[in-house]
Design an enzyme around this catalytic site. Structure first.
Site, PDB file in Angstrom:
ATOM      1  N   ASP A  13       0.813  -1.221   0.000  1.00  0.00           N
ATOM      2  CA  ASP A  13       0.000   0.000   0.000  1.00  0.00           C
ATOM      3  C   ASP A  13       0.846   1.271   0.000  1.00  0.00           C
ATOM      4  OD1 ASP A  13      -2.203  -1.698   0.142  1.00  0.00           O
ATOM      5  OD2 ASP A  13      -2.147  -1.700   2.329  1.00  0.00           O
ATOM      6  N   LYS A  16       1.750   2.030  -5.169  1.00  0.00           N
ATOM      7  CA  LYS A  16       2.266   1.441  -6.418  1.00  0.00           C
ATOM      8  C   LYS A  16       1.310   1.715  -7.574  1.00  0.00           C
ATOM      9  CE  LYS A  16       2.269  -2.550  -4.322  1.00  0.00           C
ATOM     10  NZ  LYS A  16       2.039  -2.151  -2.929  1.00  0.00           N
ATOM     11  N   ASN A  38      -5.315 -10.282  -3.457  1.00  0.00           N
ATOM     12  CA  ASN A  38      -4.999  -9.711  -2.147  1.00  0.00           C
ATOM     13  C   ASN A  38      -4.546  -8.262  -2.328  1.00  0.00           C
ATOM     14  OD1 ASN A  38      -2.733 -10.653  -3.516  1.00  0.00           O
ATOM     15  ND2 ASN A  38      -1.692 -11.479  -1.713  1.00  0.00           N
ATOM     16  N   GLY A  40      -4.632  -4.382  -3.677  1.00  0.00           N
ATOM     17  CA  GLY A  40      -5.631  -3.352  -3.978  1.00  0.00           C
ATOM     18  C   GLY A  40      -4.862  -2.120  -4.402  1.00  0.00           C
ATOM     19  N   HIS A  41      -4.900  -1.799  -5.689  1.00  0.00           N
ATOM     20  CA  HIS A  41      -4.113  -0.694  -6.223  1.00  0.00           C
ATOM     21  C   HIS A  41      -5.047   0.433  -6.658  1.00  0.00           C
ATOM     22  CE1 HIS A  41      -0.546  -3.619  -7.156  1.00  0.00           C
ATOM     23  NE2 HIS A  41      -0.879  -3.570  -5.895  1.00  0.00           N
ATOM     24  N   GLN A 224       1.880  -6.141  -3.128  1.00  0.00           N
ATOM     25  CA  GLN A 224       2.352  -6.258  -1.747  1.00  0.00           C
ATOM     26  C   GLN A 224       3.635  -5.409  -1.584  1.00  0.00           C
ATOM     27  OE1 GLN A 224       1.361  -9.688  -3.276  1.00  0.00           O
ATOM     28  NE2 GLN A 224      -0.544  -8.686  -2.767  1.00  0.00           N
ATOM     29  N   ALA A 299      -7.335  -1.077   0.767  1.00  0.00           N
ATOM     30  CA  ALA A 299      -8.111  -0.978  -0.472  1.00  0.00           C
ATOM     31  C   ALA A 299      -8.785  -2.301  -0.821  1.00  0.00           C
ATOM     32  CB  ALA A 299      -7.201  -0.533  -1.617  1.00  0.00           C
ATOM     33  N   GLY A 302     -10.686  -3.096   3.532  1.00  0.00           N
ATOM     34  CA  GLY A 302     -11.244  -1.969   4.283  1.00  0.00           C
ATOM     35  C   GLY A 302     -10.741  -1.887   5.717  1.00  0.00           C
TER      36      GLY A 302
HETATM   37  P1  GDP Z   1      -0.835   0.245  -3.569  1.00  0.00           P
HETATM   38  O1  GDP Z   1      -1.408  -1.023  -3.046  1.00  0.00           O
HETATM   39  O2  GDP Z   1       0.639   0.336  -3.333  1.00  0.00           O
HETATM   40  O3  GDP Z   1      -1.191   0.528  -4.988  1.00  0.00           O
HETATM   41  O4  GDP Z   1      -1.477   1.407  -2.679  1.00  0.00           O
HETATM   42  P2  GDP Z   1      -3.020   1.556  -2.261  1.00  0.00           P
HETATM   43  O5  GDP Z   1      -3.789   2.013  -3.430  1.00  0.00           O
HETATM   44  O6  GDP Z   1      -3.504   0.341  -1.558  1.00  0.00           O
HETATM   45  O7  GDP Z   1      -2.919   2.652  -1.138  1.00  0.00           O
HETATM   46  C1  GDP Z   1      -2.395   3.933  -1.393  1.00  0.00           C
HETATM   47  C2  GDP Z   1      -3.467   4.977  -1.039  1.00  0.00           C
HETATM   48  O8  GDP Z   1      -2.896   6.243  -0.980  1.00  0.00           O
HETATM   49  C3  GDP Z   1      -4.555   5.077  -2.112  1.00  0.00           C
HETATM   50  O9  GDP Z   1      -5.755   5.449  -1.496  1.00  0.00           O
HETATM   51  C4  GDP Z   1      -4.042   6.210  -3.013  1.00  0.00           C
HETATM   52  O10 GDP Z   1      -5.085   6.889  -3.698  1.00  0.00           O
HETATM   53  C5  GDP Z   1      -3.407   7.101  -1.997  1.00  0.00           C
HETATM   54  N1  GDP Z   1      -2.253   7.889  -2.462  1.00  0.00           N
HETATM   55  C6  GDP Z   1      -1.266   7.521  -3.335  1.00  0.00           C
HETATM   56  N2  GDP Z   1      -0.324   8.478  -3.399  1.00  0.00           N
HETATM   57  C7  GDP Z   1      -0.719   9.466  -2.558  1.00  0.00           C
HETATM   58  C8  GDP Z   1      -0.143  10.707  -2.144  1.00  0.00           C
HETATM   59  O11 GDP Z   1       0.945  11.099  -2.568  1.00  0.00           O
HETATM   60  N3  GDP Z   1      -0.843  11.451  -1.232  1.00  0.00           N
HETATM   61  C9  GDP Z   1      -2.031  11.043  -0.704  1.00  0.00           C
HETATM   62  N4  GDP Z   1      -2.620  11.825   0.174  1.00  0.00           N
HETATM   63  N5  GDP Z   1      -2.592   9.882  -1.065  1.00  0.00           N
HETATM   64  C10 GDP Z   1      -1.943   9.087  -1.963  1.00  0.00           C
HETATM   65  P1  IMO Z   2      -0.967  -4.251  -2.167  1.00  0.00           P
HETATM   66  O1  IMO Z   2      -0.526  -4.800  -3.493  1.00  0.00           O
HETATM   67  C1  IMO Z   2      -0.983  -4.682   2.178  1.00  0.00           C
HETATM   68  C2  IMO Z   2      -1.040  -8.778   3.759  1.00  0.00           C
HETATM   69  C3  IMO Z   2      -2.283  -9.205   4.508  1.00  0.00           C
HETATM   70  C4  IMO Z   2      -1.679 -10.161   5.523  1.00  0.00           C
HETATM   71  C5  IMO Z   2      -0.576 -10.853   4.697  1.00  0.00           C
HETATM   72  C6  IMO Z   2      -0.992 -12.215   4.120  1.00  0.00           C
HETATM   73  O2  IMO Z   2      -2.256  -3.541  -2.219  1.00  0.00           O
HETATM   74  O3  IMO Z   2       0.132  -3.477  -1.524  1.00  0.00           O
HETATM   75  P2  IMO Z   2      -2.547 -12.906   2.083  1.00  0.00           P
HETATM   76  O4  IMO Z   2      -4.006 -12.671   1.849  1.00  0.00           O
HETATM   77  O5  IMO Z   2      -1.655 -12.357   1.025  1.00  0.00           O
HETATM   78  O6  IMO Z   2      -2.227 -14.337   2.391  1.00  0.00           O
HETATM   79  O7  IMO Z   2      -2.237 -12.102   3.459  1.00  0.00           O
HETATM   80  O8  IMO Z   2      -0.256  -9.962   3.653  1.00  0.00           O
HETATM   81  N1  IMO Z   2      -1.272  -8.255   2.390  1.00  0.00           N
HETATM   82  C7  IMO Z   2      -1.206  -6.963   2.069  1.00  0.00           C
HETATM   83  N2  IMO Z   2      -1.023  -5.867   2.833  1.00  0.00           N
HETATM   84  N3  IMO Z   2      -1.110  -4.557   0.843  1.00  0.00           N
HETATM   85  C8  IMO Z   2      -1.273  -5.642   0.053  1.00  0.00           C
HETATM   86  O9  IMO Z   2      -1.254  -5.584  -1.293  1.00  0.00           O
HETATM   87  C9  IMO Z   2      -1.372  -6.918   0.674  1.00  0.00           C
HETATM   88  N4  IMO Z   2      -1.563  -8.172   0.200  1.00  0.00           N
HETATM   89  C10 IMO Z   2      -1.481  -8.985   1.270  1.00  0.00           C
HETATM   90  O10 IMO Z   2      -2.914  -8.116   5.141  1.00  0.00           O
HETATM   91  O11 IMO Z   2      -1.045  -9.440   6.550  1.00  0.00           O
HETATM   92 MG    MG Z   3      -2.926  -1.683  -1.758  1.00  0.00          MG
END
Ligand code: GDP
Ligand code: IMO
Ligand code: MG
Length: 429
Positions: A13, A16, A38, A40-41, A224, A299, A302
């Protein structure tokens, strides 16, 4: 030609999705190489938010999107995601979205086992996403998995299912005290999903090789983060795949010589969702403030994300494990308004200063972070697009991160929107 791997340096998270969407502008293809739904981007374009779990984040730029052999794919989720994005006007036809014939299929018993195991573990649970990821990789490793090439061949699919379902039901019923599953409904549901997905199934390795020979630029999208890697993360509180950059080759079907750069996404602070050690975790109101301002909720599930200071022990670990050539610092805007910021530069374990991340979780649990304190900034930086316009203390924070990591910062993200970005050095240049 330039092919770049993008990976998360922390516990996922890091942002990416946003950065892959941004850089996909200059790429011809985007490939996911591990994990499953697993992930959520999140991408935010012109105020509209899109979350993808399986479809690569290049889709909004309408680049060719590949799901590599290294993934475990829930076909029902993939079809749902195709429908969700198509309804929003995005083309996900077979010419755009392609799935490796060698990717493994997540089956209903994988999800059932994931849930029941977590329930049985109680307080000791991993906190998985419950998507069946671990059990699907387990079957892949024990050579009992079902790949897309078998999914789309009805006879092979039924054979494979029949050879394994009895054993899964025995385990579900007698060990996990969970409901068993009948073959009929699975065959019917997966048969329909197979029909929908057949046109997308291809040899991803061959397609990537052809594209790269033609001078196309490829982005490899990690899911991840480095510290959720099955080998290098906080085992057993990890996911079930290799998340590090090296696996871009194995999980997409390309060679190491095809990769020209590795960009690590670094959240300006640290978050973690699910259980497991987290040395710089904050339990005070600063942690709450970061969680609220950063809208730190998973993402995928929740769940509230745990928040803490930036940890250079884990970042240096990520620099080495992935061979980072550049970094992107995300969510820097979230730190505005704090009087001071802390960066963890090492761990104190009894009388020893640890500079490297320990593999022993008991050592990690007893280690205390050693902090360096920097002045904060009060300005809202979300509107800034040039590095030189950032407040002095923001620049100091960035420079210190780069200095400690010994890796240059290529991009700084100051908001969720695609344009809320400061480009210092274009990785595709
Ligand atoms: P990922 O799994 O690495 O793709 O990241 P996620 O989408 O799960 O979580 C990143 C969260 O931060 C998302 O809600 C993005 O919309 C938000 N986000 C990404 N870059 C920024 C930033 O520079 N500032 C803020 N405030 N939010 C960001
Ligand atoms: P993105 O790509 C954050 C975590 C789960 C748990 C562990 C194992 O959005 O960054 P799993 O279901 O993979 O067997 O769970 O890994 N986990 C993540 N945490 N971002 C993710 O993906 C994750 N994918 C798995 O919360 O701790
Ligand atoms: Mg994510």
């Amino acid at each position: 030609m330039s092919n770049i791997v993008i990976i998360g340096t922390q516990w996922g998270d890091e942002g990416k999705g946003k950065i892959v969407d941004l850089l996909a502008q200059k790429a011809d293809a985007v490939v996911r190489f591990q994990g499953g739904n697993n992930a959520g981007h999140t991408m935010v374009v012109e105020g509209e938010q899109f979350i993808s779990h399986l479809v690569p984040s290049g889709i909004l730029q309408q680049k060719k999107c590949f799901i590599g052999n290294g993934l475990v794919v829930d076909p029902a989720v993939l079809v749902e995601e195709i429908d969700y994005l198509s309804d929003r006007g995005i083309d996900l036809g077979p010419g755009i979205l392609k799935v490796s014939q060698k990717a493994h299929v997540i089956m209903p018993y994988h999800r059932a086992i994931d849930h029941a195991r977590e329930k049985k573990k109680g307080a000791n649970k991993i906190g998985t996403t419950g998507r069946g990821i671990g059990p699907a990789y387990e079957d892949k490793a024990t050579r009992r998995g079902i790949r897309f090439v078998e999914l789309i061949d009805p006879e092979m699919f039924v054979d494979r299912l029949n050879s394994i379902l009895d054993e899964k039901n025995f385990y579900l019923k007698n060990y996990l005290n969970a409901e068993t599953l009948a073959a009929g409904p699975i065959i019917e549901q997966y048969g329909q999903l197979a029909e929908r997905l057949t046109p997308h199934v291809t040899d991803v390795s061959v397609e990537l090789s052809t594209a790269m020979k033609a001078g196309k630029q490829v982005l490899f999208e990690g899911a991840q983060g480095t510290h959720l890697d099955i080998d290098h993360g906080t085992y057993p509180f990890v996911t079930s795949s290799n998340t590090v950059a090296g696996n871009a080759c194995g999980g997409a079907g390309v060679g190491p010589k095809d990769i020209n750069g590795v960009i690590g996404i670094v959240k300006a602070y640290t978050t973690r969702v699910g259980a497991g050690p987290f040395p710089t975790e904050l339990f005070d109101n600063i942690g709450d403030q970061i969680q609220a301002k950063g809208a730190e909720f998973g993402a995928t599930t929740g769940r509230r994300r745990r928040c803490g200071w930036l940890d250079m022990v884990i970042l240096r670990n990520a620099v080495r494990l992935n061979g980072l050539t550049g970094m992107v610092i995300t969510k820097l805007d979230v730190l505005g308004g704090l009087d001071e910021l802390k960066i963890c530069t090492g761990y104190q374990y009894n009388d020893t200063k640890l500079e490297h991340f320990p593999a022993n979780l008991n050592v990690l649990a007893e280690s205390k972070p050693i902090y360096e304190t920097l002045p904060g900034w009060q300005e809202d930086i979300a509107g800034i697009r040039n590095f030189d316009e950032l407040p002095q203390n923001t620049c100091k924070y960035l420079k210190r991160i780069s200095e400690l990591a010994e890796v240059p910062i290529d991009i700084v993200s100051v908001g969720p929107g695609r344009e809320e970005t400061i480009i210092i050095n274009d990785p595709f240049k």
